[in-house]
Scaffold this motif. Sequence first.
Motif, PDB file in Angstrom:
ATOM      1  N   GLY A 132     -13.423  16.499 -51.894  1.00  0.00           N
ATOM      2  CA  GLY A 132     -12.209  16.315 -52.660  1.00  0.00           C
ATOM      3  C   GLY A 132     -11.980  14.947 -53.258  1.00  0.00           C
TER       4      GLY A 132
ATOM      5  N   ASN B   7     -16.210  15.846 -56.208  1.00  0.00           N
ATOM      6  CA  ASN B   7     -15.581  14.752 -56.936  1.00  0.00           C
ATOM      7  C   ASN B   7     -16.241  13.438 -56.518  1.00  0.00           C
TER       8      ASN B   7
ATOM      9  N   SER C 168     -12.096  16.078 -47.326  1.00  0.00           N
ATOM     10  CA  SER C 168     -11.340  15.171 -48.192  1.00  0.00           C
ATOM     11  C   SER C 168     -10.318  14.431 -47.354  1.00  0.00           C
TER      12      SER C 168
ATOM     13  N   LEU D 274      -7.597  16.073 -54.270  1.00  0.00           N
ATOM     14  CA  LEU D 274      -8.669  16.334 -55.237  1.00  0.00           C
ATOM     15  C   LEU D 274      -8.573  15.229 -56.287  1.00  0.00           C
TER      16      LEU D 274
END
Length: 323
Positions: A95, A128, A170, A180
């Motif tokens: 994330g 990401n 994340s 995110l």
Amino acid sequence: MRRPGAAGGPGDARRARASRSAWLWLALLVAAFAGNTPAAAQGPEGPDPAGPAGDQATAPDEATARDRALIDDRLSRMPPQRPGQVDLFALAVAGDGRENVFRNEAAYFEDLATARYGAQGRTLALVNHPDSVGPTPRPLATPDSLRHALTGIAARMDPDEDILLLFATSHGKRPHALVLHQPGAFDLSLTPTDLRAALDDAGIRHRVLVVSACFSGGFIPALAGPDSIVITAARRDRSSFGCGDATSATWFGRALLVEGLNRDGGLLDAFAYAQRQVERREKMEGHAPSHPQIHVGEALRARLLAWEAQLERGPPLPYPHPL
């Protein structure tokens, strides 16, 4: 992505403002997609590293189209589902792109799912990180890309036979959500109800869901069910540890993936091992316990154990980063 404002200049002020805004917009996009935006320094997982959930930008349409194309390409290269056999499909979500640790775990999870857990190439990762828009691109992790990936995976599954194994890693924040964040591009959140809706809308029935983040126990109420197993790195009101630039794996990610799933036994055994290891390390280093959590739906428990009993695992898979 928010459109930056522009200062006026000499001459026609309206044209000058428009021209400067356009140049700033272009520069921001170039920086984002070249991966040149510096990563923010982060310490151990805390309550809200990315700000309130309402402060969100929207991923550009060009990036959305790029991510969907990358997902479709990966889906097209997956081995087909085998009628009459249980097949595992594995999806990783990394994330927060400001730290390498989440990318590291998602990439390792993809390899581990094939080498040790029977996915046989039916894997996909949404990551990401600045590297994801570099020479070796990966689809980014946004609510849209997650929905697109789940819909594509569901189209390749037999809903009565096959199992989805989803691993999301994340930062977590209060109220319960996963960060995110792609540096320079977007700052979004994934809530438990978002994830449940994406799974339900895709039509995926048998779900093993691992959420590794602070406060991730808050995902269990929305995701629990007889056909679901939900594993979280922490209780709904506790932090988990091990992110930041000084580590290559979170404490829970290391205990569950790198150690637990490389041992004899199945996923439930690996979770029990991870619980013990995380608790031991937290005591040694003087941290309040994170209390990893698990929900086991009884219908899926029987299916998972039967499938694991006939699973042929490869040798333990080394973690490619120093621990």
